[in-house]
Design a protein around this motif. Structure first.
Motif, PDB file in Angstrom:
ATOM      1  N   ASN A   1      91.765  50.582  66.947  1.00  0.00           N
ATOM      2  CA  ASN A   1      92.189  49.724  68.043  1.00  0.00           C
ATOM      3  C   ASN A   1      91.029  48.627  68.093  1.00  0.00           C
ATOM      4  O   ASN A   1      90.166  48.744  67.436  1.00  0.00           O
ATOM      5  CB  ASN A   1      92.505  50.374  69.471  1.00  0.00           C
ATOM      6  N   GLN A   2      91.400  47.663  68.820  1.00  0.00           N
ATOM      7  CA  GLN A   2      90.494  46.387  69.019  1.00  0.00           C
ATOM      8  C   GLN A   2      89.066  46.896  69.510  1.00  0.00           C
ATOM      9  O   GLN A   2      88.126  46.517  69.087  1.00  0.00           O
ATOM     10  CB  GLN A   2      91.064  45.311  69.876  1.00  0.00           C
ATOM     11  N   GLU A   3      89.250  47.764  70.266  1.00  0.00           N
ATOM     12  CA  GLU A   3      87.828  48.281  71.053  1.00  0.00           C
ATOM     13  C   GLU A   3      86.802  48.943  69.980  1.00  0.00           C
ATOM     14  O   GLU A   3      85.834  48.789  69.775  1.00  0.00           O
ATOM     15  CB  GLU A   3      88.032  49.421  71.955  1.00  0.00           C
ATOM     16  N   GLU A   4      87.564  49.738  68.994  1.00  0.00           N
ATOM     17  CA  GLU A   4      86.979  50.539  67.946  1.00  0.00           C
ATOM     18  C   GLU A   4      86.602  49.265  66.834  1.00  0.00           C
ATOM     19  O   GLU A   4      85.242  49.550  66.415  1.00  0.00           O
ATOM     20  CB  GLU A   4      87.813  51.127  67.417  1.00  0.00           C
ATOM     21  N   ILE A   5      87.199  48.492  66.806  1.00  0.00           N
ATOM     22  CA  ILE A   5      86.706  47.296  65.707  1.00  0.00           C
ATOM     23  C   ILE A   5      85.674  46.808  66.154  1.00  0.00           C
ATOM     24  O   ILE A   5      84.616  46.412  65.467  1.00  0.00           O
ATOM     25  CB  ILE A   5      88.051  46.311  65.392  1.00  0.00           C
ATOM     26  N   LYS A   6      85.704  46.326  67.545  1.00  0.00           N
ATOM     27  CA  LYS A   6      84.542  45.641  68.252  1.00  0.00           C
ATOM     28  C   LYS A   6      83.335  46.534  68.051  1.00  0.00           C
ATOM     29  O   LYS A   6      82.048  46.020  67.812  1.00  0.00           O
ATOM     30  CB  LYS A   6      84.652  45.542  69.704  1.00  0.00           C
ATOM     31  N   LYS A   7      83.271  47.939  68.241  1.00  0.00           N
ATOM     32  CA  LYS A   7      82.174  48.568  68.227  1.00  0.00           C
ATOM     33  C   LYS A   7      81.653  48.709  66.595  1.00  0.00           C
ATOM     34  O   LYS A   7      80.550  48.712  66.539  1.00  0.00           O
ATOM     35  CB  LYS A   7      82.547  50.355  68.581  1.00  0.00           C
TER      36      LYS A   7
ATOM     37  N   ASP B   1      82.128  46.548  64.485  1.00  0.00           N
ATOM     38  CA  ASP B   1      81.288  44.938  64.082  1.00  0.00           C
ATOM     39  C   ASP B   1      79.970  44.883  64.635  1.00  0.00           C
ATOM     40  O   ASP B   1      79.114  44.414  64.213  1.00  0.00           O
ATOM     41  CB  ASP B   1      82.378  44.066  64.683  1.00  0.00           C
ATOM     42  N   ASN B   2      79.953  45.759  65.950  1.00  0.00           N
ATOM     43  CA  ASN B   2      78.490  45.396  66.540  1.00  0.00           C
ATOM     44  C   ASN B   2      77.572  46.246  65.906  1.00  0.00           C
ATOM     45  O   ASN B   2      76.453  45.810  65.455  1.00  0.00           O
ATOM     46  CB  ASN B   2      78.428  46.103  68.243  1.00  0.00           C
TER      47      ASN B   2
ATOM     48  N   TYR C   1      75.320  43.391  58.329  1.00  0.00           N
ATOM     49  CA  TYR C   1      76.482  43.652  57.175  1.00  0.00           C
ATOM     50  C   TYR C   1      75.839  43.889  55.756  1.00  0.00           C
ATOM     51  O   TYR C   1      76.468  43.434  54.870  1.00  0.00           O
ATOM     52  CB  TYR C   1      77.326  42.410  57.323  1.00  0.00           C
TER      53      TYR C   1
ATOM     54  N   TYR D   1      87.157  50.615  56.928  1.00  0.00           N
ATOM     55  CA  TYR D   1      86.732  49.283  57.554  1.00  0.00           C
ATOM     56  C   TYR D   1      85.262  48.939  57.227  1.00  0.00           C
ATOM     57  O   TYR D   1      85.021  47.850  56.709  1.00  0.00           O
ATOM     58  CB  TYR D   1      86.873  49.408  59.281  1.00  0.00           C
TER      59      TYR D   1
ATOM     60  N   GLU E   1      84.405  45.665  55.100  1.00  0.00           N
ATOM     61  CA  GLU E   1      83.440  44.654  55.789  1.00  0.00           C
ATOM     62  C   GLU E   1      82.082  44.618  54.850  1.00  0.00           C
ATOM     63  O   GLU E   1      81.463  43.472  54.763  1.00  0.00           O
ATOM     64  CB  GLU E   1      83.311  45.101  57.062  1.00  0.00           C
TER      65      GLU E   1
END
Length: 162
Positions: free
Chosen positions: A3-9, A11-12, A19, A45, A49
């Motif tokens: 979900n968006q929250e997991e993707i944000k975590k 990404d952080n 990266y 993911y 990335e």
């Protein structure tokens, strides 16, 4: 599916490591700290990335013993079965943890995802044998009675957090 929250975590975590492909182990350590295991979607993911193959990410995840592809409980109990601990009776301690928690050699995590019980070859604390760790905190000179008391204390702690 993330979900968006997991993707944000994720990404952080990735951004904190610029990266960088060379930071894949550190990235996976942080992901595991967040989830208590490495979810398949998160690994895919990360691979995407970092622009490396999923096979490469999985090979790292499966090579290192500290990584887990299976969900673990809030409290990960590792009982040492190295020589010093074994001769000082670590097996009855393991049996007590399993009996108290309703676990076995094949069922290592409680249904409520509070406890996971594992054996390890050596915790490097031979002078404190028999020893176990709970979330990397060392508990020296364990006995089955101490193990039972420890589980009671952790169950109370978990209940009070809810």
């Amino acid at each position: 599916m993330l979900n968006q929250e997991e993707i944000k975590k994720l990404d952080n975590i990735l951004a904190a490591h610029d990266y960088s492909k060379t930071s894949v182990i550190a990235i996976m350590q942080e992901v595991q700290k967040e989830y208590r295991y490495l979810p398949e979607d998160a690994l895919c993911y990360i691979a995407k990335e970092l622009k490396i193959s999923e096979a490469k990410v999985y090979s790292v995840a499966t090579f290192y013993e500290n990584f887990s592809l299976e969900p673990k409980g809030k409290y990960v109990i590792k009982i040492c079965d190295g020589t010093a601990c074994h001769v000082r009776k670590s097996v009855p301690i393991l049996e007590e943890f399993r009996k108290t928690l309703g676990l076995s050699e094949t069922k290592v995590t409680t249904d409520d995802m509070i406890f996971t019980v594992e054996t390890v070859s050596c915790l490097g604390a031979c002078g404190l044998a028999p020893v176990c760790t709970i979330n990397d905190v060392v508990y020296p000179t364990m006995t089955p009675d101490k193990a039972s008391d420890l589980i009671k204390k952790l169950k109370e702690e978990a209940a009070n957090e809810n």
